[in-house]
Design a protein around this motif. Structure first.
Motif, PDB file in Angstrom:
ATOM      1  N   ILE A 272       0.014   7.418   0.580  1.00 12.26           N
ATOM      2  CA  ILE A 272      -0.410   6.877   1.888  1.00 12.26           C
ATOM      3  C   ILE A 272      -1.907   7.120   2.083  1.00 12.26           C
ATOM      4  O   ILE A 272      -2.661   6.212   2.455  1.00 12.26           O
ATOM      5  CB  ILE A 272       0.394   7.531   3.031  1.00 12.26           C
ATOM      6  CG1 ILE A 272       1.852   7.066   2.982  1.00 12.26           C
ATOM      7  CG2 ILE A 272      -0.215   7.206   4.396  1.00 12.26           C
ATOM      8  CD1 ILE A 272       2.776   7.833   3.914  1.00 12.26           C
ATOM      9  N   LEU A 273      -2.346   8.341   1.807  1.00 13.96           N
ATOM     10  CA  LEU A 273      -3.759   8.684   2.007  1.00 13.96           C
ATOM     11  C   LEU A 273      -4.653   7.925   1.017  1.00 13.96           C
ATOM     12  O   LEU A 273      -5.748   7.475   1.363  1.00 13.96           O
ATOM     13  CB  LEU A 273      -3.956  10.197   1.863  1.00 13.96           C
ATOM     14  CG  LEU A 273      -3.281  11.046   2.962  1.00 13.96           C
ATOM     15  CD1 LEU A 273      -3.310  12.527   2.604  1.00 13.96           C
ATOM     16  CD2 LEU A 273      -3.954  10.805   4.315  1.00 13.96           C
ATOM     17  N   ARG A 274      -4.155   7.774  -0.217  1.00 17.01           N
ATOM     18  CA  ARG A 274      -4.950   7.080  -1.253  1.00 17.01           C
ATOM     19  C   ARG A 274      -5.187   5.624  -0.869  1.00 17.01           C
ATOM     20  O   ARG A 274      -6.208   5.043  -1.174  1.00 17.01           O
ATOM     21  CB  ARG A 274      -4.199   7.170  -2.588  1.00 17.01           C
ATOM     22  CG  ARG A 274      -5.086   7.005  -3.808  1.00 17.01           C
ATOM     23  CD  ARG A 274      -4.415   7.435  -5.092  1.00 17.01           C
ATOM     24  NE  ARG A 274      -3.089   6.889  -5.256  1.00 17.01           N
ATOM     25  CZ  ARG A 274      -2.011   7.635  -5.517  1.00 17.01           C
ATOM     26  NH1 ARG A 274      -2.128   8.935  -5.635  1.00 17.01           N
ATOM     27  NH2 ARG A 274      -0.828   7.082  -5.665  1.00 17.01           N
ATOM     28  N   ARG A 275      -4.204   5.030  -0.175  1.00 19.13           N
ATOM     29  CA  ARG A 275      -4.340   3.620   0.194  1.00 19.13           C
ATOM     30  C   ARG A 275      -4.977   3.456   1.578  1.00 19.13           C
ATOM     31  O   ARG A 275      -4.868   2.384   2.189  1.00 19.13           O
ATOM     32  CB  ARG A 275      -2.974   2.950   0.162  1.00 19.13           C
ATOM     33  CG  ARG A 275      -2.423   2.858  -1.264  1.00 19.13           C
ATOM     34  CD  ARG A 275      -1.094   2.110  -1.323  1.00 19.13           C
ATOM     35  NE  ARG A 275      -0.672   1.958  -2.696  1.00 19.13           N
ATOM     36  CZ  ARG A 275       0.174   2.806  -3.319  1.00 19.13           C
ATOM     37  NH1 ARG A 275       0.680   3.833  -2.683  1.00 19.13           N
ATOM     38  NH2 ARG A 275       0.489   2.602  -4.577  1.00 19.13           N
ATOM     39  N   GLY A 276      -5.569   4.507   2.073  1.00 18.88           N
ATOM     40  CA  GLY A 276      -6.338   4.397   3.309  1.00 18.88           C
ATOM     41  C   GLY A 276      -5.565   4.708   4.574  1.00 18.88           C
ATOM     42  O   GLY A 276      -6.085   4.554   5.682  1.00 18.88           O
ATOM     43  N   GLY A 277      -4.304   5.111   4.435  1.00 17.60           N
ATOM     44  CA  GLY A 277      -3.534   5.483   5.621  1.00 17.60           C
ATOM     45  C   GLY A 277      -4.076   6.781   6.202  1.00 17.60           C
ATOM     46  O   GLY A 277      -4.509   7.660   5.450  1.00 17.60           O
ATOM     47  N   GLY A 278      -4.050   6.888   7.506  1.00 20.02           N
ATOM     48  CA  GLY A 278      -4.582   8.095   8.141  1.00 20.02           C
ATOM     49  C   GLY A 278      -3.503   9.141   8.333  1.00 20.02           C
ATOM     50  O   GLY A 278      -2.364   8.995   7.868  1.00 20.02           O
ATOM     51  N   MET A 279      -3.869  10.207   9.051  1.00 20.04           N
ATOM     52  CA  MET A 279      -2.944  11.309   9.282  1.00 20.04           C
ATOM     53  C   MET A 279      -1.762  10.890  10.162  1.00 20.04           C
ATOM     54  O   MET A 279      -0.674  11.454  10.053  1.00 20.04           O
ATOM     55  CB  MET A 279      -3.667  12.493   9.917  1.00 20.04           C
ATOM     56  CG  MET A 279      -4.488  13.271   8.915  1.00 20.04           C
ATOM     57  SD  MET A 279      -3.477  13.778   7.507  1.00 20.04           S
ATOM     58  CE  MET A 279      -4.716  14.411   6.420  1.00 20.04           C
TER      59      MET A 279
END
Lengths: 378, 289
Positions: free
Chosen positions: B91-98
């Protein structure tokens, strides 16, 4: 031919075809299995307990089907999960009656059955449950109960407490409709024994009860009374009582000695407990046959609840054999039920409040065995 | 009067025992939260998984409790690590936030609960049948099991403290916790640190899950129920010193829940979340900040 005539002819043809097909469908319906709706908690806090008791129903169905079924048709149980909640009970009742078209329903637990009562009357579907709460079955014309009546059990306990000279009794009960119903009966029973009463309610599925068991310790009771629904949560109450240093004798409002899920949770603390309720009578040929065959199949003794569920299926089968699948006719048959043989041995009949009357006794767990005791016996 | 005083000692003893469970969960949750800013709700699922592995191995397969406990804790560690590896990091790698991570964590926890409910039926699953030994101080009875838990928690806290304060990985954790960007610039291996934190934090949750399943038992929602208390414990303690914070917060929550449970069980949630709201208003960075 104008279009109106075409439509008329088509409708006539469809009507004839439908009329011709109706008897076929009707014959199919008559030759298929007769379905009994079982609205039981298959998930949630009561699931382990309920699934164990269902074995009694299944044994009854197997026995009846092996003898040719009812009116030449096999019986089939249709299960629907209530999750042990009122809303789940209503949804399950609607599902089995409106989708599966069952003529009769079996149910359990006060909070669930209370919510289902209006539906039973509205849809004219008889419902037999194992609820113990006093007077619950009297609230709806199509409701019946085949169970250990809590008021009778508590009355017997009351006499026992009085004979023992108990001065203080602390009662635990689940924090739900069952607990609400039984609280008054428990207070009356303890009051009638001339003892001081205190209670605490435990929330099912939240296993940390050390706060409320500390209240019991503070009360310093002569006996602990647990008004039970047979859940594993009882086991935690018992363990936490003993492990906080409360050593008062424990009395259970039902005979759960052979209820596996309950026994597993209570563990070794079952020793010395006093229970009140029915039991499978192995001195009676029918009770012995039921017990022997159950043990051969499942590797352990049956409990009385499995016996009552066997009886419920047998009652419906007898009613349908006699009067067919019409709900009102089944209801009328059950209202007049007398001298019906129980799988547990002995016979029973339907009481005026549509609740059966069965023999109950006091039991004591001694040396890992269940022994019958008399009121006042230490 | 004397008996009443003693009963408060009894309640206090129960509170201290509860604090032990809370402390194990709090420390793991605080480690992940303070290092990576992840509100790791699935910590509840990790706790539950360990409990059910332990229950299944001991009750269904009759394993020795020590062997079952070891497997359950290792299983929890791997499960927690997988949650980060296969859920949070993608999720974080694809630009998703916290917030996306938070929702995913919540979703995974709900899936876990539903699957366990379907598999087990949801009844309370208690691993032990036997009685526990007591020691009595006057009329106050304390289980040896609870004393053992407090000691084990002490040892685990000590080991975790040494790990964070005296090792290279610990230094990396502190660096990431203080300033992630700067830590990366100076060459902190964030991936390896991440693996270590999730493995250790999940193992701690696993220990709590095993203790719970053995003693009072576990349900599909047991982890979520206790995690709400853990949130408050961590927020009470604050993230300035996660060890002291988690310990103080857990101790406070253990005593609050035991006292509220004694007075009226209905008031446990009111007390726990009442404290949370007051804290957020008056000490938003925690009592120890």
């Amino acid at each position: 031919m104008d279009s109106t005539s075409k439509i008329r002819r088509s409708l006539c043809a469809f009507g004839l075809a439908a009329a011709a097909a109706l008897p076929v469908f009707s014959v199919q319906a008559q030759s298929g299995p007769i379905k009994f709706g079982v609205t039981y908690p298959l998930t949630g806090a009561f699931a382990g307990f309920a699934k164990e008791q269902i074995l009694g129903m299944e044994m009854a169905v197997a026995d009846i089907n092996a003898k040719g079924g009812v009116k030449g048709r096999q019986i089939q149980l249709v299960y629907e999960d209530t999750r042990g909640t009122p809303e789940g009970g209503v949804a399950a009742f609607r599902k089995v009656t409106e989708i599966d078209k069952v003529p009769v329903v079996l149910s359990i637990f006060t909070n669930v059955v209370t919510a289902q009562l209006p539906l039973a009357d509205q849809l004219k579907i008889p419902m037999i449950s194992g609820v113990e709460a006093p007077g619950l079955s009297a609230r709806a014309q199509y409701a019946f109960a085949h169970s250990n009546r809590s008021a009778r059990a508590l009355n017997m306990l009351s006499q026992h407490l009085k004979s023992l000279g108990v001065k203080k009794a602390f009662t635990f009960m689940p924090d739900n409709a069952f607990g609400e119903d039984i609280s008054k009966s428990a207070q009356e029973a303890v009051g009638a024994a001339g003892a001081q009463y205190a209670e605490a309610r435990f929330r099912l599925g939240q296993p940390e009860y050390r706060g409320i068991v500390a209240r019991a310790k503070e009360f310093n009771p002569d006996v602990i009374l647990i008004a039970t629904q047979g859940t594993a949560d009882d086991g935690n109450v018992v363990k936490q009582l003993r492990e906080i240093g409360v050593n008062a004798p424990i009395f259970i409002s039902a005979n759960l000695f052979d209820v596996k899920a309950w026994r597993d949770s209570v563990g070794t603390y079952v020793e010395g407990m006093t229970m009140v309720g029915p039991n499978v009578d192995v001195t009676d040929p029918k009770g012995k046959d039921f017990s022997t065959r159950f043990k051969a199949k499942h590797g352990r003794n049956p409990n009385y609840l499995q016996g009552t569920l066997y009886d419920m299926v047998a009652m419906y089968a007898a009613a349908i054999e006699k009067v067919g699948t019409d709900g009102t006719a089944i209801r009328d048959y059950l209202v007049g039920l007398k001298d019906f043989p129980s799988a547990m041995g002995g016979r029973f009949g339907m009481g005026p409040d549509r609740q059966t009357v069965m023999a109950i006794n006091l039991w004591r767990v001694k040396g890992g065995e269940l022994m019958k005791i008399l009121p006042g016996q230490k | 009067m004397g008996a009443s005083v003693m009963i408060w000692f009894q309640v206090l003893a129960s509170g201290l025992s509860l604090s032990g469970y809370y402390a194990l969960l709090s420390l793991g949750f605080a480690l992940i939260f303070s290092t990576f800013n992840i509100f790791h709700i699935a910590h509840a699922a990790v706790f539950g998984a360990a409990g059910y592995i332990f229950f299944g191995l001991t009750r269904s397969l009759a394993w020795n409790p020590w062997a079952a406990g070891t497997v359950a804790v290792l299983g929890a560690a791997v499960f927690g690590w997988f949650i980060d590896l296969l859920l949070y990091r993608p999720i974080l790698r694809r630009g998703g936030g916290m917030f996306s991570v938070f929702i995913a964590s919540l979703g995974l926890t709900l899936i876990f609960e539903a699957v366990v409910l379907a598999l087990t039926g949801g009844s309370l699953s208690v691993a032990r049948e036997g009685a526990l030994q007591l020691v009595e101080f006057g009329s106050v009875a304390i289980r040896l099991y609870d004393i053992a838990i407090v000691l084990i928690v002490g040892v685990l806290y000590g080991l975790a403290y040494l790990w964070v304060m005296r090792t290279r990985t610990g230094m990396a954790i502190r660096a990431l916790s203080n300033n992630e960007g700067l830590a990366r610039v100076v060459g902190v291996n964030t991936m390896r640190t991440r693996h270590s934190v999730f493995l250790v934090a999940s193992a701690l949750a696993g220990v709590a899950g095993v203790f719970t399943a053995f003693d009072s038992g576990i349900t599909p929602t047991a982890g979520t129920q206790v995690l709400f208390i853990i949130f408050v414990a961590v927020l009470v303690g604050g993230s300035v010193n996660i060890f002291l914070g988690a310990l103080v917060g857990s101790l406070l929550m253990g005593i609050v829940t035991a006292v509220a449970g004694f007075i009226n069980p209905q008031w446990v949630s009111v007390c726990v979340f009442g404290i949370l709201i007051l804290l957020l208003i008056f000490r938003p960075r925690g009592l120890l900040a």
